[in-house]
Motif scaffolding. Structure first.
Motif, PDB file in Angstrom:
ATOM      1  N   ILE A 162      55.089 -50.094 110.959  1.00 29.09           N
ATOM      2  CA  ILE A 162      53.657 -50.226 110.688  1.00 29.09           C
ATOM      3  C   ILE A 162      52.918 -50.914 111.827  1.00 29.09           C
ATOM      4  CG2 ILE A 162      53.828 -52.459 109.509  1.00 29.09           C
ATOM      5  CD1 ILE A 162      51.668 -49.397 108.478  1.00 29.09           C
ATOM      6  N   GLN A 163      53.631 -51.659 112.667  1.00 34.10           N
ATOM      7  CA  GLN A 163      52.990 -52.337 113.796  1.00 34.10           C
ATOM      8  C   GLN A 163      52.242 -51.359 114.694  1.00 34.10           C
ATOM      9  OE1 GLN A 163      56.153 -52.621 112.878  1.00 34.10           O
ATOM     10  NE2 GLN A 163      56.638 -54.782 112.556  1.00 34.10           N
ATOM     11  N   LEU A 164      52.795 -50.158 114.859  1.00 35.91           N
ATOM     12  CA  LEU A 164      52.144 -49.161 115.706  1.00 35.91           C
ATOM     13  C   LEU A 164      50.788 -48.756 115.133  1.00 35.91           C
ATOM     14  CD1 LEU A 164      52.216 -47.238 118.143  1.00 35.91           C
ATOM     15  CD2 LEU A 164      53.451 -45.596 116.702  1.00 35.91           C
ATOM     16  N   LYS A 165      50.694 -48.621 113.824  1.00 35.32           N
ATOM     17  CA  LYS A 165      49.420 -48.252 113.191  1.00 35.32           C
ATOM     18  C   LYS A 165      48.357 -49.315 113.444  1.00 35.32           C
ATOM     19  CE  LYS A 165      47.357 -47.263 108.670  1.00 35.32           C
ATOM     20  NZ  LYS A 165      46.617 -46.059 109.073  1.00 35.32           N
ATOM     21  N   TYR A 166      48.744 -50.587 113.364  1.00 32.70           N
ATOM     22  CA  TYR A 166      47.786 -51.666 113.580  1.00 32.70           C
ATOM     23  C   TYR A 166      47.346 -51.751 115.042  1.00 32.70           C
ATOM     24  CZ  TYR A 166      49.368 -53.261 108.986  1.00 32.70           C
ATOM     25  OH  TYR A 166      49.674 -53.339 107.656  1.00 32.70           O
ATOM     26  N   LYS A 167      48.266 -51.490 115.965  1.00 28.86           N
ATOM     27  CA  LYS A 167      47.952 -51.612 117.387  1.00 28.86           C
ATOM     28  C   LYS A 167      47.239 -50.386 117.948  1.00 28.86           C
ATOM     29  CE  LYS A 167      51.956 -54.516 118.593  1.00 28.86           C
ATOM     30  NZ  LYS A 167      53.192 -54.572 119.390  1.00 28.86           N
ATOM     31  N   ASP A 168      47.694 -49.214 117.532  1.00 26.93           N
ATOM     32  CA  ASP A 168      47.229 -47.977 118.160  1.00 26.93           C
ATOM     33  C   ASP A 168      47.202 -46.866 117.111  1.00 26.93           C
ATOM     34  OD1 ASP A 168      46.740 -45.739 119.710  1.00 26.93           O
ATOM     35  OD2 ASP A 168      48.250 -46.189 121.238  1.00 26.93           O
ATOM     36  N   PRO A 169      46.158 -46.817 116.281  1.00 32.76           N
ATOM     37  CA  PRO A 169      46.106 -45.829 115.194  1.00 32.76           C
ATOM     38  C   PRO A 169      46.279 -44.394 115.674  1.00 32.76           C
ATOM     39  CG  PRO A 169      44.378 -47.459 114.928  1.00 32.76           C
ATOM     40  CD  PRO A 169      44.981 -47.707 116.269  1.00 32.76           C
ATOM     41  N   ARG A 170      45.745 -44.076 116.832  1.00 29.03           N
ATOM     42  CA  ARG A 170      45.863 -42.708 117.349  1.00 29.03           C
ATOM     43  C   ARG A 170      47.325 -42.362 117.644  1.00 29.03           C
ATOM     44  NH1 ARG A 170      42.413 -38.975 119.808  1.00 29.03           N
ATOM     45  NH2 ARG A 170      43.423 -37.606 121.333  1.00 29.03           N
ATOM     46  N   SER A 171      48.019 -43.281 118.313  1.00 22.14           N
ATOM     47  CA  SER A 171      49.424 -43.057 118.614  1.00 22.14           C
ATOM     48  C   SER A 171      50.249 -42.980 117.330  1.00 22.14           C
ATOM     49  CB  SER A 171      49.949 -44.170 119.518  1.00 22.14           C
ATOM     50  OG  SER A 171      51.298 -43.956 119.866  1.00 22.14           O
ATOM     51  N   TRP A 172      49.886 -43.779 116.327  1.00 19.04           N
ATOM     52  CA  TRP A 172      50.594 -43.742 115.047  1.00 19.04           C
ATOM     53  C   TRP A 172      50.411 -42.391 114.363  1.00 19.04           C
ATOM     54  CZ3 TRP A 172      49.182 -43.470 109.797  1.00 19.04           C
ATOM     55  CH2 TRP A 172      50.178 -43.832 108.879  1.00 19.04           C
ATOM     56  N   GLN A 173      49.194 -41.857 114.392  1.00 16.11           N
ATOM     57  CA  GLN A 173      48.951 -40.543 113.796  1.00 16.11           C
ATOM     58  C   GLN A 173      49.756 -39.466 114.517  1.00 16.11           C
ATOM     59  OE1 GLN A 173      47.498 -39.679 111.123  1.00 16.11           O
ATOM     60  NE2 GLN A 173      46.219 -41.410 110.537  1.00 16.11           N
ATOM     61  N   GLU A 174      49.862 -39.567 115.832  1.00 22.84           N
ATOM     62  CA  GLU A 174      50.674 -38.611 116.595  1.00 22.84           C
ATOM     63  C   GLU A 174      52.145 -38.737 116.216  1.00 22.84           C
ATOM     64  OE1 GLU A 174      49.689 -39.667 120.569  1.00 22.84           O
ATOM     65  OE2 GLU A 174      47.815 -38.485 120.605  1.00 22.84           O
ATOM     66  N   PHE A 175      52.603 -39.970 116.006  1.00 23.85           N
ATOM     67  CA  PHE A 175      53.981 -40.205 115.577  1.00 23.85           C
ATOM     68  C   PHE A 175      54.242 -39.545 114.220  1.00 23.85           C
ATOM     69  CE2 PHE A 175      56.933 -43.004 113.192  1.00 23.85           C
ATOM     70  CZ  PHE A 175      58.072 -42.808 113.935  1.00 23.85           C
ATOM     71  N   VAL A 176      53.318 -39.723 113.282  1.00 23.30           N
ATOM     72  CA  VAL A 176      53.456 -39.107 111.959  1.00 23.30           C
ATOM     73  C   VAL A 176      53.469 -37.588 112.084  1.00 23.30           C
ATOM     74  CG1 VAL A 176      52.388 -38.812 109.684  1.00 23.30           C
ATOM     75  CG2 VAL A 176      52.422 -41.075 110.763  1.00 23.30           C
ATOM     76  N   ALA A 177      52.593 -37.041 112.907  1.00 23.90           N
ATOM     77  CA  ALA A 177      52.535 -35.585 113.089  1.00 23.90           C
ATOM     78  C   ALA A 177      53.848 -35.052 113.646  1.00 23.90           C
ATOM     79  CB  ALA A 177      51.372 -35.223 114.019  1.00 23.90           C
ATOM     80  N   ARG A 178      54.446 -35.774 114.598  1.00 22.91           N
ATOM     81  CA  ARG A 178      55.744 -35.341 115.129  1.00 22.91           C
ATOM     82  C   ARG A 178      56.820 -35.393 114.049  1.00 22.91           C
ATOM     83  NH1 ARG A 178      54.107 -38.394 119.681  1.00 22.91           N
ATOM     84  NH2 ARG A 178      55.459 -40.153 119.115  1.00 22.91           N
TER      85      ARG A 178
END
Length: 279
Positions: A162-178
């Motif tokens: 969840i740390q990625l979502k708090y730091k970089d929501p765009r990168s987190w969304q890309e991670f979820v999409a992958r």
């Protein structure tokens, strides 16, 4: 698209840049796309090679679960090097990829210049072992029964993700999409035949004590399941450095890409991690 033949599977490979080769090995919950920032940075001065492990399209997704043993992950690196006519390379691996890199260093030390092992150690600590064996068995079944679309976001909201979502929501969304695009069969077999049954890193202490390859260990201070194992590795590996990144979880290269690359560059300058004769 370029492929390399391994034992029982073809591996999809991307190759960019020129110079000494660096092979990037992805984690369980991603594929080579997770290395994009590092590939763009290091391909300016190195030959950067990233590939999708077996079970991760467009690499083959074998139906036979036996073809996903943890030994395959290390041997596939050797197959990749043979297919690309590489004698020695530096390895940069994240989580499962870092585990494969360390195992490769034990099995093929003559082929390795240096290793960066990031976020390694899930399920390795003796106090975690029984829970790990139970959880991996359950997760393997969940992938098949529910599919990636149903579980991807829940995985990405885990306590070390969840740390990625708090730091970089765009990168987190890309991670979820992958995550949603990964193969349920590939993940299930990888979890059941590689993750669940691979030896604990703690059981390999004596072997690591004899491994002289330069190693940079990198771990986030909020990656609770990996911290103690990295301290153990630092204590037994004769030629290892340890970087603990503050306020960071499991996806250290996504959460802190600039700091991650800076520490690789600093290690190269201070310890000559990447200045080894690979010829």
């Amino acid at each position: 698209m370029p492929y390399v033949d391994a034992d029982g599977a073809r591996l999809y490979v991307e190759d960019s840049g020129h110079g000494d080769p660096i092979i990037f090995i992805h984690e369980f919950a991603s594929d080579l796309r997770g290395w994009e920032a590092q590939l763009r940075h290091f391909s300016r001065g190195y030959r950067c090679i990233a590939y999708n492990a077996r079970g991760y399209p467009p690499s083959d997704v074998p139906e036979d679960a036996v073809l996903y043993g943890w030994e395959c992950a290390a041997d596939d690196i050797a197959a990749l090097m043979r297919g690309l006519s590489i004698e020695r390379a530096h390895l940069v691996g994240l989580s499962t990829g870092g585990y494969a890199a360390l195992q490769f260093g034990l099995r093929y030390p003559e082929k390795v210049g240096a290793i960066v092992a990031a976020s390694v150690g899930s399920g390795s600590h003796p106090t975690q072992r029984d829970d790990w064996l139970r959880e991996t068995s359950v997760l393997a079944r969940i992938f098949i029964d529910h599919g990636m679309a149903a579980v991807a976001e829940r995985m990405a909201r885990g306590p070390a993700r969840i740390q990625l979502k708090y730091k970089d929501p765009r990168s987190w969304q890309e991670f979820v999409a992958r995550l949603r695009q990964l193969s349920t069969q590939g993940l299930a077999h990888t979890m059941a035949r590689c993750q669940a049954v691979r030896p604990s890193l703690h059981d390999l202490r004596d072997k690591f004590a004899e491994m002289t390859i330069p190693v940079l260990l990198a771990v986030g201070d909020e990656d609770a399941t990996c911290l103690e194992t990295n301290l153990m590795l630092k204590s037994v590996l004769p030629n290892a450095g340890l970087w603990i990144c503050p306020n960071t979880g499991h996806g250290i290269n996504l959460e802190e890409p600039t700091a991650f690359m800076s520490h690789l560059n600093q290690e190269r300058a201070d310890a000559e991690l990447f200045r080894l004769d690979l010829k």
